[in-house]
Design a protein around this motif. Structure first.
Motif, PDB file in Angstrom:
ATOM      1  N   ALA A  16       1.027  -1.257  -0.134  1.00 50.26           N
ATOM      2  CA  ALA A  16      -0.206   0.054  -0.147  1.00 50.26           C
ATOM      3  C   ALA A  16       0.773   1.336   0.004  1.00 50.26           C
ATOM      4  N   GLY A  17       2.140   1.072  -0.003  1.00 49.38           N
ATOM      5  CA  GLY A  17       3.160   2.420   0.018  1.00 49.38           C
ATOM      6  C   GLY A  17       2.963   2.896   1.281  1.00 49.38           C
ATOM      7  N   LEU A  18       2.575   2.292   2.707  1.00 47.28           N
ATOM      8  CA  LEU A  18       2.804   2.953   3.763  1.00 47.28           C
ATOM      9  C   LEU A  18       3.736   2.663   4.586  1.00 47.28           C
ATOM     10  N   THR A  19       4.360   3.616   5.297  1.00 48.45           N
ATOM     11  CA  THR A  19       5.371   3.568   6.401  1.00 48.45           C
ATOM     12  C   THR A  19       4.607   3.120   7.647  1.00 48.45           C
ATOM     13  N   VAL A  20       5.597   2.665   8.692  1.00 47.95           N
ATOM     14  CA  VAL A  20       5.101   2.162  10.097  1.00 47.95           C
ATOM     15  C   VAL A  20       4.568   3.551  10.558  1.00 47.95           C
ATOM     16  N   ASP A  21       5.022   4.441  10.445  1.00 47.69           N
ATOM     17  CA  ASP A  21       4.751   5.687  11.103  1.00 47.69           C
ATOM     18  C   ASP A  21       3.364   6.212  10.638  1.00 47.69           C
ATOM     19  N   GLU A  22       3.195   6.176   9.317  1.00 51.42           N
ATOM     20  CA  GLU A  22       2.112   6.402   8.951  1.00 51.42           C
ATOM     21  C   GLU A  22       0.627   5.576   9.213  1.00 51.42           C
ATOM     22  N   VAL A  23       1.213   4.159   9.472  1.00 43.50           N
ATOM     23  CA  VAL A  23       0.099   3.332  10.012  1.00 43.50           C
ATOM     24  C   VAL A  23      -0.214   3.585  11.333  1.00 43.50           C
ATOM     25  N   SER A  24       0.853   4.001  12.238  1.00 47.08           N
ATOM     26  CA  SER A  24       0.544   4.296  13.535  1.00 47.08           C
ATOM     27  C   SER A  24      -0.004   5.631  13.759  1.00 47.08           C
ATOM     28  N   SER A  25      -0.055   6.522  13.030  1.00 39.85           N
ATOM     29  CA  SER A  25      -0.627   7.994  12.751  1.00 39.85           C
ATOM     30  C   SER A  25      -2.160   7.650  12.450  1.00 39.85           C
ATOM     31  N   THR A  26      -2.367   6.917  11.662  1.00 39.42           N
ATOM     32  CA  THR A  26      -3.793   6.756  11.105  1.00 39.42           C
ATOM     33  C   THR A  26      -4.544   5.710  12.139  1.00 39.42           C
ATOM     34  N   THR A  27      -4.085   4.814  12.685  1.00 37.65           N
ATOM     35  CA  THR A  27      -4.526   3.776  13.666  1.00 37.65           C
ATOM     36  C   THR A  27      -4.436   4.049  15.127  1.00 37.65           C
ATOM     37  N   ARG A  28      -3.543   5.076  15.441  1.00 31.06           N
ATOM     38  CA  ARG A  28      -3.322   5.436  16.655  1.00 31.06           C
ATOM     39  C   ARG A  28      -2.914   4.196  17.735  1.00 31.06           C
ATOM     40  N   VAL A  29      -2.193   3.306  16.895  1.00 35.92           N
ATOM     41  CA  VAL A  29      -1.528   2.089  17.660  1.00 35.92           C
ATOM     42  C   VAL A  29      -0.090   2.405  17.781  1.00 35.92           C
ATOM     43  N   ARG A  30       0.746   2.461  18.647  1.00 38.56           N
ATOM     44  CA  ARG A  30       2.096   2.852  19.129  1.00 38.56           C
ATOM     45  C   ARG A  30       2.992   2.051  18.249  1.00 38.56           C
ATOM     46  N   ILE A  31       3.871   3.011  17.695  1.00 48.69           N
ATOM     47  CA  ILE A  31       4.917   2.433  16.637  1.00 48.69           C
ATOM     48  C   ILE A  31       5.590   1.086  17.210  1.00 48.69           C
ATOM     49  N   ARG A  84      -7.321  -6.137  13.823  1.00 48.94           N
ATOM     50  CA  ARG A  84      -8.487  -5.755  13.019  1.00 48.94           C
ATOM     51  C   ARG A  84      -7.889  -4.225  12.729  1.00 48.94           C
ATOM     52  N   THR A  85      -7.471  -3.464  13.385  1.00 45.29           N
ATOM     53  CA  THR A  85      -7.108  -2.119  13.212  1.00 45.29           C
ATOM     54  C   THR A  85      -6.403  -1.804  11.913  1.00 45.29           C
ATOM     55  N   LEU A  86      -5.121  -2.555  12.147  1.00 41.15           N
ATOM     56  CA  LEU A  86      -3.997  -2.516  11.433  1.00 41.15           C
ATOM     57  C   LEU A  86      -4.562  -3.113   9.892  1.00 41.15           C
ATOM     58  N   ALA A  87      -5.376  -4.191   9.690  1.00 44.33           N
ATOM     59  CA  ALA A  87      -5.710  -4.999   8.887  1.00 44.33           C
ATOM     60  C   ALA A  87      -6.610  -3.838   7.902  1.00 44.33           C
TER      61      ALA A  87
END
Length: 297
Positions: A45-60, A85-88
């Motif tokens: 999806a072209g996403l970084t871990v920081d971007e996924v953490s910012s979107t889902t509010r799950v800590r890095i 579920r949130t990360l998926a």
């Protein structure tokens, strides 16, 4: 008569056990682990871990741990399923097969809890005891004896008592007279003190993570834990009631009905489009609310 070792067709065929083992090996090769599937989908999806953490509010650190199939930092099976579920959803994957794989690897999904005990506070019903009539009679006798004695000793003092004249309260001080015949200047009425604003109520020290929850339009079951996993609160927040949680690192929340909850994080109101009856799992740190997150104006 021929001499030598001849193999029959049955001996040349692979056994059933060999074929089943080959299928297991092929299946294990075809099906990646939960963390590997999430990581591949995130990269695709072209996403970084920081971007996924910012979107889902799950800590890095938790995102890195889950992508390495380490679920010990999630704080339990319930939170692990919620994070999966949130990360998926964030990386455009169907969360159902991943949750089923997690349940299969961790002893299956626990039995569902009835809805009523989740929202009703647990009450301890005391056992009914028979009244102790002996103790009641003794207490009544002691009360009668005490009343008679008090009346006997206080009868002589009543003669010395004098009625207090009405209006004996301290008089109000008279208005000061003005010398020189000049009329007194009218006093300026004081302006009413303004009520504290939401930002003042939600103000919090900068060295702590402070989360304030208010059941604004209804009641909601909530659960709160600190960064060590210690349970701070688990119960029902009634309408109009507020709870404040603080920690040095982070505060993890589970909102049973996020649509009725008003949320302040580190002195700022967090506005999310939560629907009534929606269950949300949230994690906040000292850096929250995020810059791209809507805040109260």
């Amino acid at each position: 008569m021929s001499i030598g070792n001849s193999n029959s067709p049955e001996e040349e065929r692979p056994s059933t056990d060999d074929r089943s083992e080959d299928r297991l090996v092929e299946r294990s090769v075809e099906e990646p682990s939960i963390g590997t599937a999430l990581k591949k989908a995130r990269i695709a999806a072209g996403l970084t871990v920081d971007e996924v953490s910012s979107t889902t509010r799950v800590r890095i650190p938790i995102v890195h741990a889950i992508e390495s199939d380490d679920f010990t930092r999630c704080g339990g099976d319930v939170y692990a399923r919620g994070h999966i579920r949130t990360l998926a959803r964030a990386v455009h994957l169907d969360p159902a097969p991943l949750v089923e794989a997690y349940d299969a690897a961790h002893g299956g999904r626990p039995a569902p809890t009835p809805a009523a005990p989740m929202f009703d506070a647990e009450r301890i019903r005391p056992e009914r005891q028979r009244p102790n009539w002996t103790a009641a009679m003794v207490a009544a006798i002691v009360a009668v004896i005490g009343f008679v004695g008090f009346t006997a000793f206080s009868g002589g003092d009543e003669k010395d008592k004098r009625p207090v004249a009405e209006g004996s309260a301290s008089p109000k001080p008279a208005a000061p007279q003005q010398t020189g015949g000049k009329p007194a200047a009218p006093q300026t009425p004081q302006a009413p003190k303004p009520e504290p604003s939401d930002s003042a109520i939600a103000a919090a020290p900068k060295d702590l993570v402070t989360v304030v929850l208010t059941a604004d339009t209804g009641e909601s079951w909530i659960s709160a834990k600190d960064s060590t996993g210690r349970l701070l609160f688990d119960g029902t927040l009634m309408q109009g009631e507020s709870k404040t949680f603080t920690d040095k690192e982070s505060v993890d929340l589970v909102l049973g009905d996020a649509g009725v909850v008003k949320l302040f994080v580190n002195g700022k109101e967090v506005k999310e489009d939560f629907q009534p009856g929606q269950v949300e799992r949230l994690t906040y740190t000292k850096a929250d609310p995020l810059q791209n997150q809507p805040q109260a104006g």
